[in-house]
Design an enzyme around this catalytic site. Sequence first.
Site, PDB file in Angstrom:
ATOM      1  N   ASP A 265      29.784 -31.854  -6.757  1.00 42.84           N
ATOM      2  CA  ASP A 265      28.957 -31.647  -8.133  1.00 42.84           C
ATOM      3  C   ASP A 265      27.329 -31.357  -8.062  1.00 42.84           C
ATOM      4  O   ASP A 265      26.959 -31.136  -7.295  1.00 42.84           O
ATOM      5  CB  ASP A 265      28.852 -32.273  -8.406  1.00 42.84           C
TER       6      ASP A 265
ATOM      7  N   LYS B 116      24.711 -33.674  -6.475  1.00 44.41           N
ATOM      8  CA  LYS B 116      24.311 -34.200  -7.006  1.00 44.41           C
ATOM      9  C   LYS B 116      24.589 -35.891  -6.749  1.00 44.41           C
ATOM     10  O   LYS B 116      23.945 -36.910  -7.070  1.00 44.41           O
ATOM     11  CB  LYS B 116      24.883 -34.465  -8.950  1.00 44.41           C
TER      12      LYS B 116
ATOM     13  N   LYS C   6      21.716 -24.129 -21.458  1.00 47.03           N
ATOM     14  CA  LYS C   6      21.305 -25.122 -21.796  1.00 47.03           C
ATOM     15  C   LYS C   6      19.782 -25.641 -21.964  1.00 47.03           C
ATOM     16  O   LYS C   6      19.098 -25.118 -20.567  1.00 47.03           O
ATOM     17  CB  LYS C   6      22.127 -25.091 -20.226  1.00 47.03           C
TER      18      LYS C   6
ATOM     19  N   LYS D 236      31.532 -36.825 -14.364  1.00 45.06           N
ATOM     20  CA  LYS D 236      30.544 -36.198 -15.014  1.00 45.06           C
ATOM     21  C   LYS D 236      29.181 -37.231 -15.047  1.00 45.06           C
ATOM     22  O   LYS D 236      28.124 -37.359 -14.506  1.00 45.06           O
ATOM     23  CB  LYS D 236      30.235 -35.062 -15.890  1.00 45.06           C
TER      24      LYS D 236
HETATM   25  P1  NAD Z   1      34.246 -22.313 -16.938  1.00 42.97           P
HETATM   26  O1  NAD Z   1      34.452 -23.005 -17.710  1.00 42.97           O
HETATM   27  O2  NAD Z   1      33.398 -20.873 -17.229  1.00 42.97           O
HETATM   28  O3  NAD Z   1      34.616 -21.745 -15.549  1.00 42.97           O
HETATM   29  C1  NAD Z   1      35.514 -22.261 -14.801  1.00 42.97           C
HETATM   30  C2  NAD Z   1      36.839 -21.408 -14.227  1.00 42.97           C
HETATM   31  O4  NAD Z   1      37.759 -21.942 -13.667  1.00 42.97           O
HETATM   32  C3  NAD Z   1      37.361 -20.945 -16.048  1.00 42.97           C
HETATM   33  O5  NAD Z   1      37.936 -19.985 -16.048  1.00 42.97           O
HETATM   34  C4  NAD Z   1      38.924 -21.691 -15.572  1.00 42.97           C
HETATM   35  O6  NAD Z   1      39.878 -20.966 -15.840  1.00 42.97           O
HETATM   36  C5  NAD Z   1      39.143 -22.073 -14.354  1.00 42.97           C
HETATM   37  N1  NAD Z   1      39.628 -23.118 -14.263  1.00 42.97           N
HETATM   38  C6  NAD Z   1      40.225 -24.620 -13.875  1.00 42.97           C
HETATM   39  N2  NAD Z   1      40.860 -25.110 -13.689  1.00 42.97           N
HETATM   40  C7  NAD Z   1      41.265 -24.304 -12.550  1.00 42.97           C
HETATM   41  C8  NAD Z   1      41.823 -24.350 -10.854  1.00 42.97           C
HETATM   42  N3  NAD Z   1      42.717 -25.885 -11.480  1.00 42.97           N
HETATM   43  N4  NAD Z   1      42.397 -23.331 -10.803  1.00 42.97           N
HETATM   44  C9  NAD Z   1      41.954 -21.926 -10.697  1.00 42.97           C
HETATM   45  N5  NAD Z   1      40.792 -22.085 -11.541  1.00 42.97           N
HETATM   46  C10 NAD Z   1      40.539 -23.498 -12.725  1.00 42.97           C
HETATM   47  O7  NAD Z   1      32.651 -23.059 -16.144  1.00 42.97           O
HETATM   48  P2  NAD Z   1      31.625 -23.106 -15.445  1.00 42.97           P
HETATM   49  O8  NAD Z   1      29.909 -22.814 -16.249  1.00 42.97           O
HETATM   50  O9  NAD Z   1      31.385 -21.870 -14.710  1.00 42.97           O
HETATM   51  O10 NAD Z   1      31.384 -23.818 -14.332  1.00 42.97           O
HETATM   52  C11 NAD Z   1      32.401 -24.288 -13.358  1.00 42.97           C
HETATM   53  C12 NAD Z   1      32.362 -25.707 -12.674  1.00 42.97           C
HETATM   54  O11 NAD Z   1      30.453 -25.849 -11.606  1.00 42.97           O
HETATM   55  C13 NAD Z   1      32.487 -26.544 -13.384  1.00 42.97           C
HETATM   56  O12 NAD Z   1      32.868 -28.301 -13.312  1.00 42.97           O
HETATM   57  C14 NAD Z   1      30.729 -27.601 -13.949  1.00 42.97           C
HETATM   58  O13 NAD Z   1      31.019 -29.088 -14.275  1.00 42.97           O
HETATM   59  C15 NAD Z   1      30.293 -27.492 -12.308  1.00 42.97           C
HETATM   60  N6  NAD Z   1      29.078 -27.366 -12.285  1.00 42.97           N
HETATM   61  C16 NAD Z   1      28.100 -26.366 -12.679  1.00 42.97           C
HETATM   62  C17 NAD Z   1      27.183 -26.281 -12.981  1.00 42.97           C
HETATM   63  C18 NAD Z   1      25.903 -25.039 -13.474  1.00 42.97           C
HETATM   64  O14 NAD Z   1      26.904 -24.596 -14.509  1.00 42.97           O
HETATM   65  N7  NAD Z   1      25.209 -24.727 -14.167  1.00 42.97           N
HETATM   66  C19 NAD Z   1      25.892 -27.395 -12.254  1.00 42.97           C
HETATM   67  C20 NAD Z   1      27.202 -28.214 -11.836  1.00 42.97           C
HETATM   68  C21 NAD Z   1      28.459 -28.590 -11.476  1.00 42.97           C
END
Ligand code: NAD
Length: 520
Positions: A314, A476, A404, A363
Amino acid sequence: LSHHNISTVTRKKNCKVSGSHVSYLENEVRSSLKLQRTLVQTLPDGSLQATPKELLYEFCTKLKPSKLGIMQVGWGGNNGSTVTAGIVANREGICWETCKGMEEPNLFGSLSQHGTLRLGITSDGTDVFVPFKSLLPLVEPKDIVLGGWDISSYNLAEAMDRAQILEPDLKRKLRPLLESMKPLPGIFDEEFIAKNQLPRADNVIQTKNKAQQVEIIRQDIRKFKQQHMLDFVVVIWTANSERYSVELSGVNDTAENLLNAISSNHKEVSPSTLYAVASILEGCPYVNGSPQNTLVPGCIQLAEENQVFIVGDDFKSGQTKMKSVLVDYLVGSGMKVESMVTYNHLGNNDMFQLTDGEMWKPKSAAKSRVIEDIVGSNGTLYKEDEMPDHVVVVRYVSSYGDSKSDVSEYVTRTFMNCPYRTVMYNNCLDSALCAPLIIDLAIFIELFHRVSYRTSDMKAFAPMHPVLSALSFYMKIPRTPVGEPHVNALQRQRACIENLFRALVGLNGEDNLFLETKFP
Ligand code: NAD
């Protein structure tokens, strides 16, 4: 020495360390260094005895960066499309107009591009700071080739629009360059993702057979490598948070059992574990940017057996990062943090996904654990098993999109138990925080892949441990090799990267002592 010494950051491209313990050869730099660690024992009377122990390390770092590709799982998401837009805009030098005037692209937020470390001091007492990349050559972001998978069929230009993050003029200029980038079909298993994601799942691998899914991902990686003539590919999970998979003995506890479970299509092998297994079998490092337990024990063993780097879990990008700085300051100053109440609200797709209770569990656990080592480090303030009252509330507010906001209140007890209250508000686009982390992770992993080491009791040089804890700064819940404690405090994590860079070129770790002036 002058009383007005100024710290300077050199913008010169390279710097070299001189000395008999460092040698720059044509293709590699070799260094040897005595590193000290302190072993602590409890004596029969209950007192502690600390014994410093010196170990001689030799390091060998290849100088030529590989041709690097990043394959993102979830390429069409907010992070995936923002990383892509940022790299392309920087590469092409695309500027864009806003109501305040023209903006230029940059990679702020990236340690590999904008982080500096203190090299040393000049004879007139000036501190000299240099960028990380002036000590050892790193891959240039403009040279990174991007690819990946998504269960949604949007091309990267459409994905960038859907994310609602970048300015209209920038999107208009990027559109022709991003339209041809199309995510490969992804592994979809509705058991592991919230039902509210079903409408976007129109680009999925057509077989439900897990062994075949792994084979398809392996072929995708091979094709990507061949097509772009890449030496090295890092696979990064930036898809939605999955639910936890159940850890079962005989299923995902050993590498062998995990591979057998995949062959028998066991329902507890998650899509993310399938991507990780495929990457490892292709010799590609795998980063788990979400909190779920992708890296089950069998997967870790597989990485160890194949000597492939894994990094988890994460991304540590926003409030959690702040927490690991603020609590470190408070507890580190001898104050007792009594309660931490933190609220986040945002409206992006991943947050929408997390409104499903099962997806939220990992999470929530990741956000709650980030201060354990900091509190645990101070037995004078906290009794054994005592922790601050820590509440984490996260809400989905659709109209906020990727923006956010977090509000938090910390109540700390200082001198004579007086309360010291800290209230903090942060706001940033989630993906603007995360994109530079994704780029850094790939760039630093590529560097560590070029590093080998030897201690006095080893005949041959060996690579670093596959569980790459050196990059805990970005995670994290950092994964560490067995026997290594978890470190969450951000400055300790940064010092690890900094001191590792220094060691690779034969410099001791930074001690901030300024011995030369304190003991002249
Ligand atoms: P998002 O929902 O915009 O993008 C995720 C993408 O993954 C989507 O386009 C979805 O269609 C695709 N997806 C889902 N399952 C899939 C699979 N099995 N195979 C292929 N593609 C798949 O999310 P995001 O805002 O880009 O965040 C992405 C990840 O990063 C999340 O899990 C989030 O918890 C993690 N994260 C983000 C942050 C941050 O943005 N600051 C911080 C910590 C963790």
